[in-house]
Design a protein around this motif. Structure first.
Motif, PDB file in Angstrom:
ATOM      1  N   GLN A  91      79.755  47.395  49.785  1.00  0.00           N
ATOM      2  CA  GLN A  91      78.209  47.338  50.325  1.00  0.00           C
ATOM      3  C   GLN A  91      77.957  48.663  51.058  1.00  0.00           C
ATOM      4  O   GLN A  91      76.862  49.137  50.647  1.00  0.00           O
ATOM      5  N   VAL A  92      78.918  49.207  51.675  1.00  0.00           N
ATOM      6  CA  VAL A  92      78.326  50.575  52.515  1.00  0.00           C
ATOM      7  C   VAL A  92      78.488  51.698  51.727  1.00  0.00           C
ATOM      8  O   VAL A  92      77.012  52.331  51.605  1.00  0.00           O
ATOM      9  N   LEU A  93      79.103  51.630  50.577  1.00  0.00           N
ATOM     10  CA  LEU A  93      79.161  52.934  49.574  1.00  0.00           C
ATOM     11  C   LEU A  93      77.832  52.782  48.763  1.00  0.00           C
ATOM     12  O   LEU A  93      77.122  53.835  48.729  1.00  0.00           O
ATOM     13  N   LEU A  94      77.756  51.523  48.440  1.00  0.00           N
ATOM     14  CA  LEU A  94      76.545  51.612  47.313  1.00  0.00           C
ATOM     15  C   LEU A  94      75.114  51.721  48.056  1.00  0.00           C
ATOM     16  O   LEU A  94      74.418  52.547  47.561  1.00  0.00           O
ATOM     17  N   VAL A  95      74.857  50.888  49.130  1.00  0.00           N
ATOM     18  CA  VAL A  95      73.709  51.069  49.816  1.00  0.00           C
ATOM     19  C   VAL A  95      73.443  52.534  50.199  1.00  0.00           C
ATOM     20  O   VAL A  95      72.369  53.137  50.012  1.00  0.00           O
ATOM     21  N   GLY A  96      74.378  52.937  50.808  1.00  0.00           N
ATOM     22  CA  GLY A  96      74.231  54.456  51.445  1.00  0.00           C
ATOM     23  C   GLY A  96      74.365  55.398  50.343  1.00  0.00           C
ATOM     24  O   GLY A  96      73.314  56.372  50.683  1.00  0.00           O
ATOM     25  N   GLY A  97      74.823  55.259  49.359  1.00  0.00           N
ATOM     26  CA  GLY A  97      74.934  56.254  48.192  1.00  0.00           C
ATOM     27  C   GLY A  97      73.540  56.354  47.475  1.00  0.00           C
ATOM     28  O   GLY A  97      73.000  57.227  47.236  1.00  0.00           O
ATOM     29  N   VAL A  98      72.931  55.283  47.203  1.00  0.00           N
ATOM     30  CA  VAL A  98      71.653  55.160  46.439  1.00  0.00           C
ATOM     31  C   VAL A  98      70.415  55.572  47.287  1.00  0.00           C
ATOM     32  O   VAL A  98      69.582  56.138  46.892  1.00  0.00           O
ATOM     33  N   ILE A  99      70.474  54.895  48.609  1.00  0.00           N
ATOM     34  CA  ILE A  99      69.411  55.473  49.554  1.00  0.00           C
ATOM     35  C   ILE A  99      69.622  56.823  49.668  1.00  0.00           C
ATOM     36  O   ILE A  99      68.494  57.789  49.815  1.00  0.00           O
ATOM     37  N   ALA A 100      70.637  57.486  49.791  1.00  0.00           N
ATOM     38  CA  ALA A 100      70.793  59.060  50.074  1.00  0.00           C
ATOM     39  C   ALA A 100      70.420  59.768  49.076  1.00  0.00           C
ATOM     40  O   ALA A 100      69.729  60.801  48.960  1.00  0.00           O
ATOM     41  N   LEU A 101      70.653  59.313  47.447  1.00  0.00           N
ATOM     42  CA  LEU A 101      69.990  59.778  46.475  1.00  0.00           C
ATOM     43  C   LEU A 101      68.506  59.692  46.392  1.00  0.00           C
ATOM     44  O   LEU A 101      67.844  60.782  45.944  1.00  0.00           O
ATOM     45  N   GLY A 102      68.105  58.588  46.784  1.00  0.00           N
ATOM     46  CA  GLY A 102      66.699  58.324  46.828  1.00  0.00           C
ATOM     47  C   GLY A 102      66.054  59.184  47.747  1.00  0.00           C
ATOM     48  O   GLY A 102      64.999  59.750  47.363  1.00  0.00           O
ATOM     49  N   ALA A 103      66.537  59.536  48.703  1.00  0.00           N
ATOM     50  CA  ALA A 103      65.847  60.180  49.883  1.00  0.00           C
ATOM     51  C   ALA A 103      65.941  61.757  49.342  1.00  0.00           C
ATOM     52  O   ALA A 103      64.954  62.539  49.700  1.00  0.00           O
ATOM     53  N   GLU A 104      66.946  62.279  48.754  1.00  0.00           N
ATOM     54  CA  GLU A 104      67.040  63.459  48.235  1.00  0.00           C
ATOM     55  C   GLU A 104      66.007  63.908  47.006  1.00  0.00           C
ATOM     56  O   GLU A 104      65.247  64.746  46.972  1.00  0.00           O
ATOM     57  N   TYR A 105      65.938  62.990  46.402  1.00  0.00           N
ATOM     58  CA  TYR A 105      65.332  63.217  45.083  1.00  0.00           C
ATOM     59  C   TYR A 105      63.798  62.635  45.068  1.00  0.00           C
ATOM     60  O   TYR A 105      63.134  63.467  44.244  1.00  0.00           O
ATOM     61  N   PHE A 106      63.450  61.728  45.670  1.00  0.00           N
ATOM     62  CA  PHE A 106      62.079  61.214  45.630  1.00  0.00           C
ATOM     63  C   PHE A 106      61.386  61.936  46.895  1.00  0.00           C
ATOM     64  O   PHE A 106      60.183  61.835  46.931  1.00  0.00           O
ATOM     65  N   PHE A 107      61.802  62.321  47.935  1.00  0.00           N
ATOM     66  CA  PHE A 107      61.277  62.912  49.128  1.00  0.00           C
ATOM     67  C   PHE A 107      61.776  64.116  49.636  1.00  0.00           C
ATOM     68  O   PHE A 107      60.978  64.517  50.493  1.00  0.00           O
ATOM     69  N   GLY A 108      62.557  64.810  48.647  1.00  0.00           N
ATOM     70  CA  GLY A 108      62.911  66.150  49.083  1.00  0.00           C
ATOM     71  C   GLY A 108      63.585  66.546  50.130  1.00  0.00           C
ATOM     72  O   GLY A 108      63.619  67.569  50.768  1.00  0.00           O
ATOM     73  N   ILE A 109      64.207  65.375  50.655  1.00  0.00           N
ATOM     74  CA  ILE A 109      65.225  65.655  52.084  1.00  0.00           C
ATOM     75  C   ILE A 109      66.359  66.322  51.766  1.00  0.00           C
ATOM     76  O   ILE A 109      67.042  66.003  50.538  1.00  0.00           O
ATOM     77  N   GLU A 110      66.836  67.288  52.734  1.00  0.00           N
ATOM     78  CA  GLU A 110      68.038  67.965  52.199  1.00  0.00           C
ATOM     79  C   GLU A 110      69.246  67.430  52.147  1.00  0.00           C
ATOM     80  O   GLU A 110      69.282  66.140  52.826  1.00  0.00           O
ATOM     81  N   LYS A 111      70.073  67.758  51.410  1.00  0.00           N
ATOM     82  CA  LYS A 111      71.314  66.799  50.997  1.00  0.00           C
ATOM     83  C   LYS A 111      71.942  66.206  52.540  1.00  0.00           C
ATOM     84  O   LYS A 111      72.437  65.009  52.410  1.00  0.00           O
ATOM     85  N   LYS A 112      72.319  67.063  53.114  1.00  0.00           N
ATOM     86  CA  LYS A 112      73.381  66.585  54.199  1.00  0.00           C
ATOM     87  C   LYS A 112      72.580  65.434  55.057  1.00  0.00           C
ATOM     88  O   LYS A 112      73.026  64.518  55.480  1.00  0.00           O
ATOM     89  N   SER A 113      70.951  65.760  55.209  1.00  0.00           N
ATOM     90  CA  SER A 113      70.187  64.860  56.050  1.00  0.00           C
ATOM     91  C   SER A 113      70.007  63.523  55.224  1.00  0.00           C
ATOM     92  O   SER A 113      70.154  62.340  55.808  1.00  0.00           O
ATOM     93  N   ALA A 114      70.055  63.524  53.831  1.00  0.00           N
ATOM     94  CA  ALA A 114      69.813  62.315  53.033  1.00  0.00           C
ATOM     95  C   ALA A 114      71.058  61.538  53.233  1.00  0.00           C
ATOM     96  O   ALA A 114      71.082  60.243  53.413  1.00  0.00           O
ATOM     97  N   ILE A 115      72.343  62.186  53.347  1.00  0.00           N
ATOM     98  CA  ILE A 115      73.547  61.418  53.475  1.00  0.00           C
ATOM     99  C   ILE A 115      73.452  60.795  54.693  1.00  0.00           C
ATOM    100  O   ILE A 115      74.000  59.485  54.754  1.00  0.00           O
ATOM    101  N   ILE A 116      73.209  61.236  55.753  1.00  0.00           N
ATOM    102  CA  ILE A 116      73.352  60.546  57.079  1.00  0.00           C
ATOM    103  C   ILE A 116      72.332  59.569  57.093  1.00  0.00           C
ATOM    104  O   ILE A 116      72.592  58.333  57.501  1.00  0.00           O
ATOM    105  N   ILE A 117      70.889  59.638  56.577  1.00  0.00           N
ATOM    106  CA  ILE A 117      69.920  58.627  56.234  1.00  0.00           C
ATOM    107  C   ILE A 117      70.509  57.428  55.591  1.00  0.00           C
ATOM    108  O   ILE A 117      70.302  56.026  56.069  1.00  0.00           O
ATOM    109  N   GLY A 118      71.132  57.638  54.594  1.00  0.00           N
ATOM    110  CA  GLY A 118      71.350  56.563  53.735  1.00  0.00           C
ATOM    111  C   GLY A 118      72.400  55.768  54.225  1.00  0.00           C
ATOM    112  O   GLY A 118      72.547  54.615  54.506  1.00  0.00           O
TER     113      GLY A 118
END
Length: 536
Positions: A91-118
């Motif tokens: 659950q943590v891996l999939l939800v966190g990973g997908v949200i992090a990818l979405g934050a990076e590619y759709f909203f242009g958030i920097e990778k490190k920040s996207a991982i924390i958000i996810g």
């Protein structure tokens, strides 16, 4: 000083009034506390990140996790290892990973920040979910256990997420040194807990009990809980993880029930304070400016988290339980708020992004009590309860039979004796696994909630010789007695009272046949003890 007293007085008055009003509409008290926090933040112009208040309030979660730990032994946790370490990890891996990818590619958030958000948004609310599941008694259902297992892993996952914030924001230390430090810290805390639990705890508590003073006993328990939490936090872990380990340690002692009873008032007061601080995070002006973004994030986050849990559980427990578990864990959590605030202060996330996400998480937490309270209606609108022929009452009409409500250990023992006596009987059980167990044994065990009048009518309760209630949940016991008393025909109810308070409640409902659990056990023990030629 006067201002602090005014705030405390106002918060107490608002919380009391709102919760009385909300109770009339069967709305959870959590909502009243959140409204209180929102109200006093605006009344007294309180800051939205009051660190001292938040730290005190966090001990509400600490005591909640401690009481959950009390119900879990090491063996119990290992028996749940699949729920905790497999489903929780997925659950943590999939939800966190997908949200992090979405934050990076759709909203242009920097990778490190996207991982924390996810991974912050992958977490759910331990405080809200476990409180409501505990209060409603559904913590012991299949979906309650699955939700608990995943929540426990999420609490463990807070450690690497906090470590990631340290790594991403700390330019002075190497990743290897930070990982090594975390490993050493984990060895130290687990080693200390093992040594204290195995060699010192029982002796210490025996000395405290020997003193025969209630306040010393409570003080010693508070010392152990807060001490374990402080040790955990000092080594870089969350307060609540230390409390959970302390609870598991004390669950092996003979004093666990007294400890739990003494700590419940502290837990409930501090949990109320925690929810007040959640309400203080709601910023109306921010919601007004970004309402479209917040609603989009809210809908996507809750739907996606539900979908992930549903998918990973579907093949093992079926669609209905998987959906219930997904809905129970669809919100953001208290640790999400803490991680987002910490990431903002570490300059990994912009203040505006942090505030939008915090409000989104808070709104999801506000919605959660309504979702959990109406879980059955929501799930029924999507998928119906199993009603195939295997689990329905087939009889065209029976009478002078015994109805046994519940097929747990007590119910199974009653059924075994009824069979030996050649008495006509049937069993009503709401746990599908116990129904399958009974039917595999060839027993007349039928699926249904005995507290529903239609189910009892299908079991021909008015023609029955008596109804034996073999359930241990006090709320369900009283509810079932009330339903049985609502029939026009007099029904002989046989119920077990665990203690004096339960007996008093049953007598108030005019239940005439009450078996005192303690008294009957004492009689049986004395009978065997005084036999002149006891058989081995």
């Amino acid at each position: 000083m006067d201002n602090i007293l005014a705030i405390i007085l106002s918060a107490t008055a608002i919380a009391t009034i709102f919760n009385i009003l909300l109770k009339r509409f069967n709305i959870p008290t959590i909502i009243g506390y959140i409204i209180t926090g929102f109200a006093i933040a605006y009344m007294y112009k309180l800051g939205r990140n009051n660190d001292s208040l938040t730290q005190i309030a966090e001990f509400g979660i600490v005591f909640l996790m401690f009481t959950i730990g009390l119900e879990f032994s090491i063996k119990h946790l290992l028996s749940m290892k699949k729920d905790v370490f497999f489903y929780g990890f997925l659950q943590v891996l999939l939800v966190g990973g997908v949200i992090a990818l979405g934050a990076e590619y759709f909203f242009g958030i920097e990778k490190k920040s996207a991982i924390i958000i996810g991974y912050a948004l992958a977490l759910s609310s331990t405080a809200i979910v476990l409180k409501i599941l505990n209060d409603s008694g559904t913590i012991h259902t299949i979906y309650g256990r699955k939700a608990l297992g995943i929540l426990l892993f999420q609490d463990i996952a807070v450690i690497p997420i906090l470590l990631m914030i340290n790594i991403f924001s700390n330019q002075n230390s190497s990743i290897s040194s930070l990982l090594l430090q975390t490993f050493y810290s984990a060895v130290i805390i687990l080693g200390l807990m093992f040594i204290i639990g195995k060699y010192l705890l029982n002796r210490f508590l025996s000395l405290v009990v020997w003193a025969d003073t209630q306040e010393i006993f409570i003080a010693s328990v508070l010392l152990l809980v807060v001490g374990a939490s402080f040790l955990s936090h000092s080594l870089g872990f969350s307060y609540s993880l230390g409390a959970f380990l302390a609870g598991m340690m004390m669950s092996e002692t003979q004093y666990k029930h007294q400890i739990e009873a003494d700590l419940v008032p502290f837990r409930d007061i501090l949990l109320g304070l925690f929810f007040i601080t959640v309400g203080m995070q709601i910023d109306l002006s921010l919601i007004a400016q970004n309402y479209a973004t917040i609603l989009l994030f809210l809908g996507v986050m809750m739907a996606f988290k539900t979908l992930v849990v549903f998918t990973i559980l579907f093949f093992s427990v079926g669609g209905r339980v998987a959906l219930k578990t997904g809905l129970a864990l669809c919100q953001g959590g208290e640790f999400s708020l803490a991680i987002l605030a910490l990431a903002s202060s570490s300059h990994l996330i912009s203040t505006n992004t942090s505030q939008v996400l915090i409000v989104t998480v808070v709104l999801s937490m506000v919605m959660t009590p309504f979702i959990l309270k109406n879980m059955k209606k929501i799930v029924n609108s999507i998928t119906k309860e199993p009603d195939n022929g295997d689990f329905k009452i087939h009889s065209s009409g029976i009478k002078d039979h015994i109805i046994v409500c519940g097929y747990g250990k007590l119910g199974q023992e009653i059924v075994y004796r009824l069979k030996k006596m050649n008495v006509n009987y049937l069993v009503l059980e709401h746990d599908i696994n116990l129904v399958k167990l009974g039917q595999n044994r060839g027993e007349p065990v039928y699926f249904g909630n005995a507290a529903e009048k239609s189910i009892l009518q299908n079991a021909f309760v008015e023609n029955a010789k008596s109804v034996i209630i073999a359930i241990n949940n006090e709320k369900k016991l009283i509810l079932l007695c009330e339903v049985l008393k609502s029939f026009d025909a007099p029904i002989k109810i046989v119920a077990k009272a665990s203690d004096y308070d339960e007996k008093k409640l049953l007598k108030a409902l005019e239940v005439k046949h009450i078996v005192n659990e303690g008294r009957e056990a004492a009689k049986a023990l004395l009978h065997v003890a005084l036999e002149e030629n006891p058989t081995e």
